[in-house]
Scaffold this active site. Sequence first.
Site, PDB file in Angstrom:
ATOM      1  N   LYS A 108       1.793   3.739  -1.334  1.00 48.42           N
ATOM      2  CA  LYS A 108       2.331   3.496  -2.667  1.00 48.42           C
ATOM      3  C   LYS A 108       2.275   4.741  -3.533  1.00 48.42           C
ATOM      4  O   LYS A 108       3.284   5.180  -4.094  1.00 48.42           O
ATOM      5  CB  LYS A 108       1.577   2.352  -3.350  1.00 48.42           C
ATOM      6  CG  LYS A 108       1.859   0.986  -2.745  1.00 48.42           C
ATOM      7  CD  LYS A 108       1.029   0.739  -1.510  1.00 48.42           C
ATOM      8  CE  LYS A 108       1.255  -0.638  -0.921  1.00 48.42           C
ATOM      9  NZ  LYS A 108       0.467  -0.838   0.322  1.00 48.42           N
ATOM     10  N   ASP A 127     -10.721  -2.443  -0.591  1.00 49.61           N
ATOM     11  CA  ASP A 127      -9.335  -2.152  -0.239  1.00 49.61           C
ATOM     12  C   ASP A 127      -8.704  -1.475  -1.447  1.00 49.61           C
ATOM     13  O   ASP A 127      -8.492  -2.096  -2.489  1.00 49.61           O
ATOM     14  CB  ASP A 127      -8.603  -3.449   0.107  1.00 49.61           C
ATOM     15  CG  ASP A 127      -7.181  -3.201   0.599  1.00 49.61           C
ATOM     16  OD1 ASP A 127      -6.727  -2.041   0.589  1.00 49.61           O
ATOM     17  OD2 ASP A 127      -6.511  -4.185   0.979  1.00 49.61           O
ATOM     18  N   ALA A 149      -5.512   0.093  -2.254  1.00 49.81           N
ATOM     19  CA  ALA A 149      -4.126   0.312  -1.835  1.00 49.81           C
ATOM     20  C   ALA A 149      -3.240   0.872  -2.932  1.00 49.81           C
ATOM     21  O   ALA A 149      -2.142   1.366  -2.648  1.00 49.81           O
ATOM     22  CB  ALA A 149      -3.530  -0.999  -1.317  1.00 49.81           C
ATOM     23  N   TRP A 161      -4.469 -10.622  -0.457  1.00 49.95           N
ATOM     24  CA  TRP A 161      -3.293 -10.197   0.292  1.00 49.95           C
ATOM     25  C   TRP A 161      -3.238 -10.998   1.590  1.00 49.95           C
ATOM     26  O   TRP A 161      -4.219 -11.020   2.354  1.00 49.95           O
ATOM     27  CB  TRP A 161      -3.392  -8.702   0.576  1.00 49.95           C
ATOM     28  CG  TRP A 161      -2.252  -8.096   1.317  1.00 49.95           C
ATOM     29  CD1 TRP A 161      -0.930  -8.283   1.100  1.00 49.95           C
ATOM     30  CD2 TRP A 161      -2.347  -7.167   2.409  1.00 49.95           C
ATOM     31  NE1 TRP A 161      -0.182  -7.530   1.972  1.00 49.95           N
ATOM     32  CE2 TRP A 161      -1.030  -6.844   2.792  1.00 49.95           C
ATOM     33  CE3 TRP A 161      -3.416  -6.586   3.083  1.00 49.95           C
ATOM     34  CZ2 TRP A 161      -0.751  -5.962   3.827  1.00 49.95           C
ATOM     35  CZ3 TRP A 161      -3.144  -5.710   4.115  1.00 49.95           C
ATOM     36  CH2 TRP A 161      -1.826  -5.400   4.487  1.00 49.95           C
TER      37      TRP A 161
END
Length: 393
Positions: A242, A207, A209, A126
């Site tokens: 999300k 991470d 996400a 990212w």
Amino acid sequence: MLSNLKPQAPDKILMLIEEFKADTRQGKIDLGVGVYKNPEGVTPVMRAVKAAEQKIWQDQTTKAYTALSGEAEYRNAMTRMVLGDAPADRLASLASVGGTGAIRQALELARLANPGVTVHVSDPTWPNHLSILKFMGLPFTEYRYFDAETRGVDFEAMKADISKAAKGDLVLLHGCCHNPTGANLSADQWDEIAAILEKSGAIPFIDLAYQGFGDGLEQDAAATRMIAQRLPEVLIAASCSKNFGIYRERTGILLALTENSAARDMTQGSMAFLNRQTFSFPPDHGARIVSTILTDDALAADWRAELEDVRKGMLELREQLASELRNLSGSDRFDFIAHHRGMFSRLGATPEQVQKLKTDAAIYMVGDSRLNIAGLNRDTVPVLARAIVEAGI
């Protein structure tokens, strides 16, 4: 003083958004911005979120400050969602300003603990990972991850590079739904990564996400939970943007597993200190939405059901796109799209081919050919497939 400021490089995705808005062509398709969209092109408010907000509005009697680390009910609920039965005597947690805030606080924490820390990140990753590291002045190195030929994980290269991480370094891993490639490690490969980290003493920094967007809420947490069970120290940055659809509420959490309870207490105090220095008390509304849902059986069940519908919808779009491309190209070279998980896949197109998609077909995606599957619907999938083949990708 302010006249001494220098221009900052504009964010490429934000520039793409503005370019898309200015395009007057009918039928244009936005596959660039990294948010979930339903078939109507809307990022909806989830049913459970609406119900939780109504409950909060009815029941809440104050807007006073909460706690530097965030409300315990939220942190405990998120810990259960991410880690299941985590060892409480070794776990510190911190409410943050979105998943990005959790990443930033994790890096600040690592620098406090080890001023010489080096961060190992996947190539690609990212873009904001690299942007934050550069802004903080933290040394980092990239490990090979994506095989441009197969559009899968170059696992042997990844292992070779991660093995070079020194004791006390951070190895940044995507817990599921790798961004930007969509290519994920298998369970056996995760086991091998854990063994490498056990041997080197490097610290996994996960991470997470997109929990719930890949193979399911529990399945997407499996690798993170395995790492947490096997390694003495682990950092986890999780986002609610999300899976709860509350992007603008900026709701995230940093979890830190430590070697023992004494280290846990020291870490918890240091994390609260970092919040105090950065923004003082963390935002509460999004966190309260999440804790209201996760601590109410009916709301939690409805949220899980809607999240599962979102996940299955993206899988159906993946399978449809792979099938369309197989038929149009007479080749199985695009089958990787059906195997990838999450919102994103990297096509492996050149910047020139990505530009051709935009110029000829009004199809917008990031220059590295990352496309947002959730930006499609059943009607636009055939349009994209034809454009991909015509662009010679």
